[in-house]
Write a protein that holds these residues in place. Structure first.
Motif: not given
Ligand SMILES: C[S@@+](CC[C@H](N)C(=O)[O-])C[C@H]1O[C@@H](n2cnc3c(N)ncnc32)[C@H](O)[C@@H]1O
Length: 307
Positions: A149, A151, A180-181, A183, A204, A228, A241-242, A257
């Motif tokens: 995806y 990001h 995420g997916v 990676t 995801v 958490h 970090v998203p 996070l």
């Molecule tokens: C930037 S993306 C990660 C992308 C990943 N590194 C990749 O390359 O596919 C951040 C991810 O953090 C997840 N996320 C957000 N809040 C979260 C939480 N409280 N606990 C676990 N995952 C969380 C989102 O669903 C998202 O998939």
């Protein structure tokens, strides 16, 4: 055994990343031609182009020839090439003569087009080095995963993030808690590491499982979980970090996070869109390495911390 590792990177946008990884692995400042006795699994790094396992070194070619005669070597379909380096220039014709001379003591057959074994000679300053040459071509095995995806991290950054955390270790228990997916998890698995992943987003996490399965890894290494709620402890967490791609992830939510990793990981590689040095230190972490990656408008800070 002594090795010569040869590094390279896209200087415009990877310099900081490559130097940061070098520090994490070798605990020294970056050197493009790096001599060491460390037998590093070089395919982990996208910046290592080749490795020369040095069998012999000397001040003259005849010294090397003499040593090779003593080795009584036999190889089928071998090749000897001169490895050009940017430190010491040598004349091309002369380098060919040297390579021909060095093949005299090796019995067997040569194959210059499809060699089964490649040997290399290189001269750095006044010393000749001869040995087995290995190319690092296998690191991008997971370039075409089925689920991706927008990001997702670029593969080179994901792989380097793992290296920033593991250095030259192999036995760490690792988690990507916002995977995420998958990676980072895929890259870690391809390096033979003990890594799992979780993500709060059900879909995801499902896609990440599909990616692992596609490459023959156990999909149960990925599950759905809020960061958490992680109870298990880990040697290392790698958190990307998203940043409000699908939802508004403001600074406080991002820091929340990062802070959550404190209770379950001894060491963390934090991948963030902004420089959170002060905030990370205020959480009680000690920063041990920092670098960044920038390519056009894609910018990430990679901060390695210890609890
Ligand atoms: C930037 S993306 C990660 C992308 C990943 N590194 C990749 O390359 O596919 C951040 C991810 O953090 C997840 N996320 C957000 N809040 C979260 C939480 N409280 N606990 C676990 N995952 C969380 C989102 O669903 C998202 O998939």
């Amino acid at each position: 055994m002594k090795y010569l590792y040869i590094f390279n990177y896209f200087s415009q946008f990877e310099e900081s990343l490559a130097h940061g990884e070098f520090r994490a692995i070798f605990n020294e400042e970056y050197q493009r031609y790096y001599f060491t006795d460390i037998d590093y699994p070089y395919s982990r790094s996208v910046f290592i182009k080749e490795r020369l396992t040095i069998w012999h070194e000397g001040q003259t070619i005849e010294e090397l020839v003499e040593k090779l005669y003593q080795d009584n070597l036999y190889y089928e379909d071998f090749k000897i090439l001169y490895y050009k380096n940017k430190i010491t220039h040598v004349d091309y014709q002369e380098s060919l003569r040297w390579c021909r001379r060095l093949s005299d003591p090796i019995d067997g057959s040569t194959d210059l087009v499809h060699p089964k074994v490649e040997f290399a000679l290189t001269k750095i300053h006044d010393t000749f080095y001869f040995g087995l040459l290995e190319h690092n071509r296998d690191w991008h095995l997971h370039e075409d995963k089925p689920n991706s995806y927008s990001h997702s991290l670029p593969l080179r950054v994901a792989r380097t993030a793992v290296n920033l955390g593991v250095g030259k270790e192999s036995d760490l228990k690792i988690i990507d808690p916002c995977c995420g997916v998958g990676t980072v998890v895929l890259e870690g698995l391809s390096m033979g590491l003990n890594i799992v992943g979780s993500d709060i987003n059900r879909y995801v996490a499902y896609q990440a499982r599909g990616n692992l399965k596609y490459y023959g890894y156990d999909p149960e290494r990925i599950w759905r979980q809020d960061i958490h709620d992680i109870k298990e402890t880990y040697d290392l967490a790698i958190i990307d970090v998203p940043y409000g791609v699908f939802s508004a992830f403001d600074k406080e939510a991002q820091l929340d996070l990062i802070k959550a990793t404190y209770k379950f990981a001894k060491k963390v590689v934090i991948i963030s869109h902004d420089d959170y040095t002060k905030e990370i230190e205020a959480m009680g972490f000690t920063i041990i390495n920092q670098c960044y990656y920038r390519k056009s408008n894609f910018m990430r800070y990679l901060t390695t911390v210890m609890r």
